[in-house]
Each structure stands twice: as C-alpha cells, then as structure tokens.
Design a protein around this motif. Structure first.
Motif, PDB file in Angstrom:
ATOM      1  N   UNK A 282      -3.558  -5.590   8.310  1.00  0.00           N
ATOM      2  CA  UNK A 282      -3.668  -6.992   8.709  1.00  0.00           C
ATOM      3  C   UNK A 282      -3.776  -7.931   7.513  1.00  0.00           C
ATOM      4  N   UNK A 283      -4.214  -7.436   6.366  1.00  0.00           N
ATOM      5  CA  UNK A 283      -4.276  -8.296   5.188  1.00  0.00           C
ATOM      6  C   UNK A 283      -2.886  -8.755   4.767  1.00  0.00           C
ATOM      7  N   UNK A 284      -2.825  -9.941   4.168  1.00  0.00           N
ATOM      8  CA  UNK A 284      -1.554 -10.428   3.651  1.00  0.00           C
ATOM      9  C   UNK A 284      -1.051  -9.458   2.582  1.00  0.00           C
ATOM     10  N   UNK A 285       0.265  -9.233   2.521  1.00  0.00           N
ATOM     11  CA  UNK A 285       0.800  -8.289   1.561  1.00  0.00           C
ATOM     12  C   UNK A 285       2.269  -8.604   1.259  1.00  0.00           C
ATOM     13  N   UNK A 286       2.719  -8.081   0.150  1.00  0.00           N
ATOM     14  CA  UNK A 286       4.104  -8.234  -0.257  1.00  0.00           C
ATOM     15  C   UNK A 286       4.695  -6.836  -0.414  1.00  0.00           C
ATOM     16  N   UNK A 287       5.848  -6.610   0.185  1.00  0.00           N
ATOM     17  CA  UNK A 287       6.472  -5.288   0.229  1.00  0.00           C
ATOM     18  C   UNK A 287       7.762  -5.307  -0.584  1.00  0.00           C
TER      19      UNK A 287
ATOM     20  N   UNK B  34       6.676  -0.174  -1.985  1.00  0.00           N
ATOM     21  CA  UNK B  34       5.611  -0.605  -2.894  1.00  0.00           C
ATOM     22  C   UNK B  34       4.932  -1.808  -2.245  1.00  0.00           C
ATOM     23  N   UNK B  35       3.684  -1.631  -1.815  1.00  0.00           N
ATOM     24  CA  UNK B  35       2.988  -2.636  -1.017  1.00  0.00           C
ATOM     25  C   UNK B  35       1.811  -3.211  -1.806  1.00  0.00           C
ATOM     26  N   UNK B  36       1.872  -4.488  -2.121  1.00  0.00           N
ATOM     27  CA  UNK B  36       0.780  -5.184  -2.803  1.00  0.00           C
ATOM     28  C   UNK B  36      -0.065  -5.873  -1.739  1.00  0.00           C
TER      29      UNK B  36
ATOM     30  N   UNK C 252      -2.985  -1.567  -4.143  1.00  0.00           N
ATOM     31  CA  UNK C 252      -1.552  -1.299  -4.173  1.00  0.00           C
ATOM     32  C   UNK C 252      -1.317   0.036  -3.472  1.00  0.00           C
ATOM     33  N   UNK C 253      -0.333   0.065  -2.582  1.00  0.00           N
ATOM     34  CA  UNK C 253       0.004   1.271  -1.828  1.00  0.00           C
ATOM     35  C   UNK C 253       1.468   1.603  -2.073  1.00  0.00           C
ATOM     36  N   UNK C 254       1.755   2.859  -2.362  1.00  0.00           N
ATOM     37  CA  UNK C 254       3.133   3.318  -2.528  1.00  0.00           C
ATOM     38  C   UNK C 254       3.394   4.436  -1.517  1.00  0.00           C
ATOM     39  N   UNK C 255       4.443   4.256  -0.721  1.00  0.00           N
ATOM     40  CA  UNK C 255       4.836   5.237   0.299  1.00  0.00           C
ATOM     41  C   UNK C 255       6.204   5.788  -0.081  1.00  0.00           C
TER      42      UNK C 255
END
Length: 224
Positions: free
Chosen positions: A136-141, A154-156, A190-193
């Motif tokens: 739910x937090x704002x993020x940039x993909x 790559x999700x900030x 930061x999340x990387x899938x």
C-alpha cells in the motif's frame, strides 16, 4: 565518515549544508565494490535483507500477511506472470544507512511506472500493526532486462518522512554498480523480484530469513 564524499562544492571540513545532504551522501570511489564475476549479483543497497527462493500467495515474512506477493507489489497485470513464484530480495534501510540504491547487474530498463499509496513506517513495530505496508505504500517500479539474471522487478518503496524517491539515473542502459537513485530523509525499502528459476538469494540470507533474522549486507556484496 571517512568513507563518504562531501556534497559537491563543499569541503571535508564542512561537508554537508543540511541534514538531507548528509542523508543522501555518497561513498568515495572504491569504498564499495561490486562482484567482477558475472554470475554474482551485487547487493543493490546497503541494508538489512530478507530473501526468498520463491514467492507465492502462501509465503509470508515474519509478520503475518501477503504483502510480498508480486501481484500485490507490482500492481500491473502486464508483469504478473513474469514474476510469479520468482525469487525475492527485500532490503530495509534505516535512517542511519547509506540511502542510495544501485543496479545489481548490467542491462537495460524496459518499463517504469509509479504506484500511488501512503507513507507508512517500515520498522518492525509498524509492520506488526499494519501487515500490508509494502503493497500500500507509494512506490516506483522499474522492470530491468539484465545480462545474467533475466528480468528483474526493482521496487523502490517510500515510507514515513520519505516525501520523494529520486531516480538519479536516466533509466535506460546501465552497468553493474551504477547508481539508480536515492531516497530523501526517512526509512525506506528496496525490493527486487526475479523470474522463477533464474537465480536464488544466497543460502545464508534464506536461512536467516526462515528464522526471522535480517542479514546486514554491504552495498555490492554478493547476494546470490
């Protein structure tokens, strides 16, 4: 502070003109190195990591919830099947940490979009009270086509007091270790899938994650 550069135009005696300048400080050249081996993925942030070999609807981190599901995180049907059941690395940055994030491999950007949301804290106490923070937090993909690890999402993720995620790179072609962007003041993640079967987080990260323990990793260290 010997590892860091002063803000451009300032001296070592008076390196930062504001706390935000200190917060987004840069490492000196050579302080952190990315692996020369093409088969080794470099840590994209200096942070506390969780790692998963495969993420699906049943997987959880130590807080009950489904917010590590790639569908919920990405909010884009175009990429849902690409990253289904793929590996995932989550890097949680604290306010004291280096707050720039980097590319883990050579490649090119093939998609980029923003997902609206809120600015919640990402500390462990907050996660216990609100278990859908990461979806739910704002993020940039940013979707990356990498040389050695297939496609990466790559999700900030923005968080409390992070009013802005800055993409300092032009989001085109990139080399391993290039800076991608940075957060302004506050905690952040930061999340990387990845794609299923293309790579896996290192066994120590995975084992610690199963025990509910974060692994602190320096920028550029091997994470697969």
């Amino acid at each position: 502070m010997d590892e860091f550069l002063p803000t451009e135009g300032r001296s070592l005696d008076d390196p930062y003109g504001s706390f935000n300048e200190f917060f987004r400080r840069r490492f000196k050249e050579g302080v952190r190195e990315f692996p020369a081996n093409e088969n080794e993925m470099g840590a994209f942030a200096e942070a506390r990591y969780f790692g998963y070999e495969s993420i699906n609807d049943e997987d959880t981190i130590p807080v009950k919830g489904k917010f590590l599901n790639s569908k919920e995180l990405l909010q884009n049907g175009k990429w849902e099947d690409t990253f289904k059941d793929g590996p995932l690395l989550l890097a949680r940055l604290c306010p004291v940490d280096y707050h720039r994030f980097h590319y883990p491999d050579d490649g090119e950007v093939i998609d980029y979009y923003k997902v609206g949301g809120d600015y919640h804290s990402v500390n462990p106490l907050a996660l216990k009270k609100k278990n859908d923070i990461f979806s739910t937090n704002i993020r940039e993909v940013t979707i990356l086509e990498t040389k050695n690890f297939g496609k990466l999402a790559y999700v900030d993720v923005g968080a409390t007091m992070v009013g802005r995620i800055v993409q300092s790179h032009d989001l085109t072609n990139f080399n391993k270790g290039d800076e991608k962007g940075y957060f302004l003041f506050g905690g952040s993640t930061v999340i990387v899938i990845g794609e299923k079967g293309k790579w896996s987080p290192s066994s120590d990260i995975v084992d610690n994650t199963k025990k509910g323990i974060e692994t602190y990793i320096h920028l550029g260290d091997c994470v697969n």
